[in-house]
Design a protein around this motif. Sequence first.
Motif, PDB file in Angstrom:
ATOM      1  N   TYR A 112      10.663  44.332  28.230  1.00  0.00           N
ATOM      2  CA  TYR A 112      11.877  44.065  27.663  1.00  0.00           C
ATOM      3  C   TYR A 112      12.870  43.128  27.939  1.00  0.00           C
ATOM      4  N   LEU A 113      13.000  43.006  29.335  1.00  0.00           N
ATOM      5  CA  LEU A 113      13.849  41.770  29.959  1.00  0.00           C
ATOM      6  C   LEU A 113      13.124  40.587  29.670  1.00  0.00           C
ATOM      7  N   ASN A 114      11.983  40.479  29.763  1.00  0.00           N
ATOM      8  CA  ASN A 114      11.286  39.158  29.581  1.00  0.00           C
ATOM      9  C   ASN A 114      11.357  38.763  28.008  1.00  0.00           C
ATOM     10  N   TYR A 115      11.253  39.679  27.194  1.00  0.00           N
ATOM     11  CA  TYR A 115      11.182  39.532  25.517  1.00  0.00           C
ATOM     12  C   TYR A 115      12.840  39.134  25.447  1.00  0.00           C
ATOM     13  N   TRP A 116      13.722  39.579  26.022  1.00  0.00           N
ATOM     14  CA  TRP A 116      15.309  39.115  25.370  1.00  0.00           C
ATOM     15  C   TRP A 116      15.455  37.894  26.071  1.00  0.00           C
ATOM     16  N   ASN A 117      14.905  37.411  27.423  1.00  0.00           N
ATOM     17  CA  ASN A 117      15.164  35.906  28.007  1.00  0.00           C
ATOM     18  C   ASN A 117      14.512  35.087  26.782  1.00  0.00           C
ATOM     19  N   LEU A 118      13.423  35.684  26.446  1.00  0.00           N
ATOM     20  CA  LEU A 118      12.867  34.593  25.479  1.00  0.00           C
ATOM     21  C   LEU A 118      13.387  34.385  24.220  1.00  0.00           C
ATOM     22  N   MET A 119      14.207  35.449  23.744  1.00  0.00           N
ATOM     23  CA  MET A 119      15.026  35.495  22.677  1.00  0.00           C
ATOM     24  C   MET A 119      16.165  34.367  22.685  1.00  0.00           C
ATOM     25  N   VAL A 120      16.925  34.590  24.257  1.00  0.00           N
ATOM     26  CA  VAL A 120      17.874  33.691  24.558  1.00  0.00           C
ATOM     27  C   VAL A 120      17.482  32.320  24.620  1.00  0.00           C
ATOM     28  N   ASN A 121      16.431  32.087  25.081  1.00  0.00           N
ATOM     29  CA  ASN A 121      16.192  30.473  24.876  1.00  0.00           C
ATOM     30  C   ASN A 121      15.841  29.977  23.661  1.00  0.00           C
ATOM     31  N   LYS A 122      15.314  31.035  22.721  1.00  0.00           N
ATOM     32  CA  LYS A 122      15.029  30.501  21.352  1.00  0.00           C
ATOM     33  C   LYS A 122      16.352  30.262  20.767  1.00  0.00           C
ATOM     34  N   ASN A 169      10.377  16.081  18.886  1.00  0.00           N
ATOM     35  CA  ASN A 169       9.141  16.830  19.077  1.00  0.00           C
ATOM     36  C   ASN A 169       9.422  18.075  20.201  1.00  0.00           C
ATOM     37  N   GLU A 170      10.211  17.869  21.110  1.00  0.00           N
ATOM     38  CA  GLU A 170      10.491  18.612  22.453  1.00  0.00           C
ATOM     39  C   GLU A 170      10.935  19.929  21.829  1.00  0.00           C
ATOM     40  N   ILE A 171      12.103  19.896  20.944  1.00  0.00           N
ATOM     41  CA  ILE A 171      12.628  20.992  20.402  1.00  0.00           C
ATOM     42  C   ILE A 171      11.589  21.641  19.759  1.00  0.00           C
ATOM     43  N   SER A 172      10.904  21.180  18.666  1.00  0.00           N
ATOM     44  CA  SER A 172       9.934  21.601  17.837  1.00  0.00           C
ATOM     45  C   SER A 172       8.952  22.552  18.588  1.00  0.00           C
ATOM     46  N   SER A 173       8.374  21.605  19.650  1.00  0.00           N
ATOM     47  CA  SER A 173       7.370  22.312  20.625  1.00  0.00           C
ATOM     48  C   SER A 173       7.877  23.684  21.281  1.00  0.00           C
ATOM     49  N   VAL A 191      19.137  24.787  12.045  1.00  0.00           N
ATOM     50  CA  VAL A 191      20.431  24.044  12.346  1.00  0.00           C
ATOM     51  C   VAL A 191      20.131  22.849  13.343  1.00  0.00           C
ATOM     52  N   GLU A 192      20.450  21.694  13.006  1.00  0.00           N
ATOM     53  CA  GLU A 192      20.125  20.536  13.992  1.00  0.00           C
ATOM     54  C   GLU A 192      20.718  20.659  15.351  1.00  0.00           C
ATOM     55  N   HIS A 193      19.971  20.461  16.187  1.00  0.00           N
ATOM     56  CA  HIS A 193      20.691  20.683  17.711  1.00  0.00           C
ATOM     57  C   HIS A 193      21.947  19.697  18.154  1.00  0.00           C
ATOM     58  N   PRO A 194      22.757  20.094  18.567  1.00  0.00           N
ATOM     59  CA  PRO A 194      23.890  19.299  19.019  1.00  0.00           C
ATOM     60  C   PRO A 194      23.328  17.959  19.842  1.00  0.00           C
ATOM     61  N   LEU A 195      22.405  18.251  20.883  1.00  0.00           N
ATOM     62  CA  LEU A 195      21.726  17.175  21.511  1.00  0.00           C
ATOM     63  C   LEU A 195      20.982  15.983  20.628  1.00  0.00           C
ATOM     64  N   LEU A 196      20.286  16.592  19.533  1.00  0.00           N
ATOM     65  CA  LEU A 196      19.783  15.478  18.618  1.00  0.00           C
ATOM     66  C   LEU A 196      20.972  14.862  17.922  1.00  0.00           C
ATOM     67  N   MET A 197      21.881  15.256  17.412  1.00  0.00           N
ATOM     68  CA  MET A 197      23.000  14.930  16.826  1.00  0.00           C
ATOM     69  C   MET A 197      23.629  13.952  17.789  1.00  0.00           C
ATOM     70  N   MET A 198      23.946  14.096  18.994  1.00  0.00           N
ATOM     71  CA  MET A 198      24.349  13.421  19.925  1.00  0.00           C
ATOM     72  C   MET A 198      23.573  12.063  19.890  1.00  0.00           C
ATOM     73  N   LYS A 199      22.328  11.993  20.047  1.00  0.00           N
ATOM     74  CA  LYS A 199      21.524  10.744  19.841  1.00  0.00           C
ATOM     75  C   LYS A 199      21.747  10.103  18.838  1.00  0.00           C
ATOM     76  N   LYS A 200      21.914  10.843  17.575  1.00  0.00           N
ATOM     77  CA  LYS A 200      22.259   9.993  16.412  1.00  0.00           C
ATOM     78  C   LYS A 200      23.662   9.316  16.310  1.00  0.00           C
ATOM     79  N   LYS A 201      24.506  10.002  16.987  1.00  0.00           N
ATOM     80  CA  LYS A 201      25.760   9.204  17.051  1.00  0.00           C
ATOM     81  C   LYS A 201      25.778   8.021  18.160  1.00  0.00           C
ATOM     82  N   GLU A 202      25.027   8.081  18.983  1.00  0.00           N
ATOM     83  CA  GLU A 202      24.601   6.927  19.922  1.00  0.00           C
ATOM     84  C   GLU A 202      24.007   5.715  18.993  1.00  0.00           C
ATOM     85  N   GLU A 203      23.120   6.074  18.378  1.00  0.00           N
ATOM     86  CA  GLU A 203      22.513   5.363  17.279  1.00  0.00           C
ATOM     87  C   GLU A 203      23.515   4.546  16.441  1.00  0.00           C
TER      88      GLU A 203
END
Length: 451
Positions: free
Chosen positions: A427-437, A358-362, A255-267
């Motif tokens: 486990y807490l660290n694992y789930w925090n990583l999943m939230v970020n992802k 590139n930042e999102i992909s990285s 799914v294309e991230h809203p932040l990237l879609m916002m940049k495209k709308k600015e374009e």
Amino acid sequence: MGLKLNSLLILMGMFFAMDSHAQSLQDLWDKTRNYYKGFEVQKQQILLAKQDSIAQQIKYKPQVQAQFQQGFSSVEGTTGAFLPLPGIMNISGPNQLDGASSTFNHFLSGSMNWDLINFGRKGLDKDISSSKVDYSKLKEQDFSYNVQQKLSRRYIEFLFFQVMDDWYKKHSERYQSILEITKGLARAGIVPGADTLLATSSLKNVESNLLQIQGKLNGAKILLKEFTNEEVVSAGNSNPDAFLQVIGSQQTNAVEHPLLMMKKKEEESLTLLEKKQGKELFPRVMLLGGLANRSSGITANGYVHGNYSEIYNDFANNYFVGVGVTWNLQDMFRSKSDKKQYNLKLQNNLYEQELLQNEISSNLNQLNAEISAAAEGIEESNISRQQAEEAYQLYKARYEGGLINLSELLQVQEILLQTERQNLTAYLNYWNLMVNKSYQQADFSQLFTHF
């Protein structure tokens, strides 16, 4: 035996009492959508963008102005007539005054101008406004993902402290068991009485840590209530167990991230603005019209009356219809400069899109690598915890047989406590990583399904 049975009945009663208040992550998110006022702020921003879109189109509708005035003034001057615009007062009279030197006058007028030909400016303004409305909607969508991220993180911390609370209670029971064993051995003269004091001290230390965990658990509930306005008593039977189960590698729809879609709308907006600047070179072609009704105390033969009632004796009605062209030649130079400025902003926007992509992909690649390593680390941690627990049972049996001293048993118990805490932290660290992802890929369905 009776004590254990009573404790079991009490725990079962607490479970059934709290189960009606048990909340899944999806339940909390639904309540957050309905309660959290941040969403109302975002909706107002969308309404403001729509209202601005309406305002941009109103200027292309017929512009009508009206004026009414009555006054008392001098009448010196030359005769004549024209169609005054609002704010302009026409007073005229004969060169040779006959009668009063001042009189009352009346003036009522209305004027209209309407852009007949705008060279595409109206359509471009409509598209620019529509792009701004879409941008506001995307901003609301990104806000929604941010709230989901915060809610998920707080919910996972709530589960973490809930599991920690259960585990510290188990450790407290272990220390209580050691204390009872120590008392029995001390009464039998097998171990010194100081062992009882040492066991009591260790028990109080665990109980102190348990109180701190319970305080953090209550704090986690308060943070969840900020979003839902509802007291979360328990996460239910399944969710604490779900906390101790990793999801594993699952493919999700890109799914294309809203932040990237916002940049495209600015374009898109910048492209339209640049195009509109090219239209500023053309003039404005307008349809003009007007009506005027006027009178004064001056009669047709030039006599000036000073009485107010005389202004209604002789009215003059005029109308005007025509076409006007307004062309600001300075716009030719300003348009060229503004067009270049928008072109530079557009190029900058394209660079920002590439950087953001590139930042999102990285970030996703980094998170996938960390999640994979965290899952493997949890497997090793589970083995370590299991072996520490088995070692504790063996040492406990040896202490009961008088083969080792209490300090050795407590040392093993402390190792078990630290191992289990590290296991839960993994486990807490694992789930925090999943939230970020989930935020980076703009998809929280995995977390909502699992919890």
